[in-house]
Design an enzyme around this catalytic site. Sequence first.
Site, PDB file in Angstrom:
ATOM      1  N   LYS A 190     -43.933 -11.887 -76.320  1.00  0.00           N
ATOM      2  CA  LYS A 190     -43.853 -10.611 -77.029  1.00  0.00           C
ATOM      3  C   LYS A 190     -42.421 -10.317 -77.468  1.00  0.00           C
ATOM      4  CE  LYS A 190     -45.328  -5.775 -76.316  1.00  0.00           C
ATOM      5  NZ  LYS A 190     -46.005  -4.899 -75.331  1.00  0.00           N
TER       6      LYS A 190
ATOM      7  N   GLU B 220     -53.798  -8.441 -73.491  1.00  0.00           N
ATOM      8  CA  GLU B 220     -52.444  -8.533 -72.950  1.00  0.00           C
ATOM      9  C   GLU B 220     -52.505  -8.337 -71.434  1.00  0.00           C
ATOM     10  OE1 GLU B 220     -48.310  -5.940 -73.582  1.00  0.00           O
ATOM     11  OE2 GLU B 220     -50.271  -5.013 -73.896  1.00  0.00           O
TER      12      GLU B 220
ATOM     13  N   CYS C  18     -49.717  -6.670 -78.466  1.00  0.00           N
ATOM     14  CA  CYS C  18     -49.637  -5.210 -78.425  1.00  0.00           C
ATOM     15  C   CYS C  18     -48.697  -4.625 -79.475  1.00  0.00           C
ATOM     16  CB  CYS C  18     -49.254  -4.753 -77.018  1.00  0.00           C
ATOM     17  SG  CYS C  18     -49.666  -3.009 -76.706  1.00  0.00           S
TER      18      CYS C  18
END
Length: 334
Positions: A128, A47, A184
């Site tokens: 995300k 990330e 994540c």
Amino acid sequence: MSRILKVAAAQLGPVHLDTPRAETVVRLIRLLKSAARQGATLVVFPELAFTTFFARHLFDEPTRLEAFFEHDKDISRSSPTKALFEEAQRLGVDICVGYAEKTPEGRAFNSAIYYSAKQDRVMAKYRKVHIPGTREPLPDKAAVNHLEKRYFEPGDLGFQAFRAPGKRQNADGAGDPILGMLICNDRRWPEAWRCYGLQGVEVILCGYNTPAYNPHFWGTSKAMSPEIAKSTAIAQHKLVMQANSYMNSCFSIAAGKAGLEDGQYELIGGSCIVGPEGQILAEAATTDDEVICAEIDLDECRQGKEHIFNFAQHRRVETYRRVVDQVGVTQPDS
């Protein structure tokens, strides 16, 4: 005939606040070359791979903040990030890499893209969805801030699986691998994995930056030493990768940042490759730049998909409405 791929997670050691982007790209290319020498044809990077985890900082000057974002619509063609994609194309290696995206309209996302070396283009983009942290700095001056909600919008592209072109390993019509991307905190949410599982996903690609010690971010009131906190964070990271890979009968590749950034912000590392039975096939041994590889047989996903996790036979969607209709917790009256 088996559908075998050699894949890699490229873990990145510390990237500091003042580290030039071009310097980080050189390191990413070095990792890419190492993976290619070991036979990998797919490499996953962390990330926000081109910069430090800047969301821990409060920036008063907009220009300082903007420097951490990629503003070009196609970063595979922009300087200095294009060097990584040019090398991937030369080596014939597909890559998944995370970055801070600023759209032409000024919207900000924590994003990842999948680049096909065979087609020399970005095949898929993911933004995300589950944004952690806070928008405003914490009142405790000793706290390490986690300001992702300040700097990023929740992703608006959903969980869309895709096929990796040109990686068909047999001639019986099995097709190219079905892939999905997470970033994540997304890996902690089983709904995200199941959305991919319902599309027949075979490999989940996940980059992350996970703090080793940040009790304010975790919301824990329990006294915990930094050593125990780090081991707990690593255990939880492995837990979600292993459990969700098993429950969706897929492989997963997790590539993290690691080590001590700016002398005080430690990230856990723990990059790993997991099989569809939940077993760890490869795992990083350091908290620095490191490549881990594994040879995976995509046909191993079939056992779970056709038997214990045969969704068509065993799912009971009529009982799951609460999962999509309700956001917060509603406790029973008695």
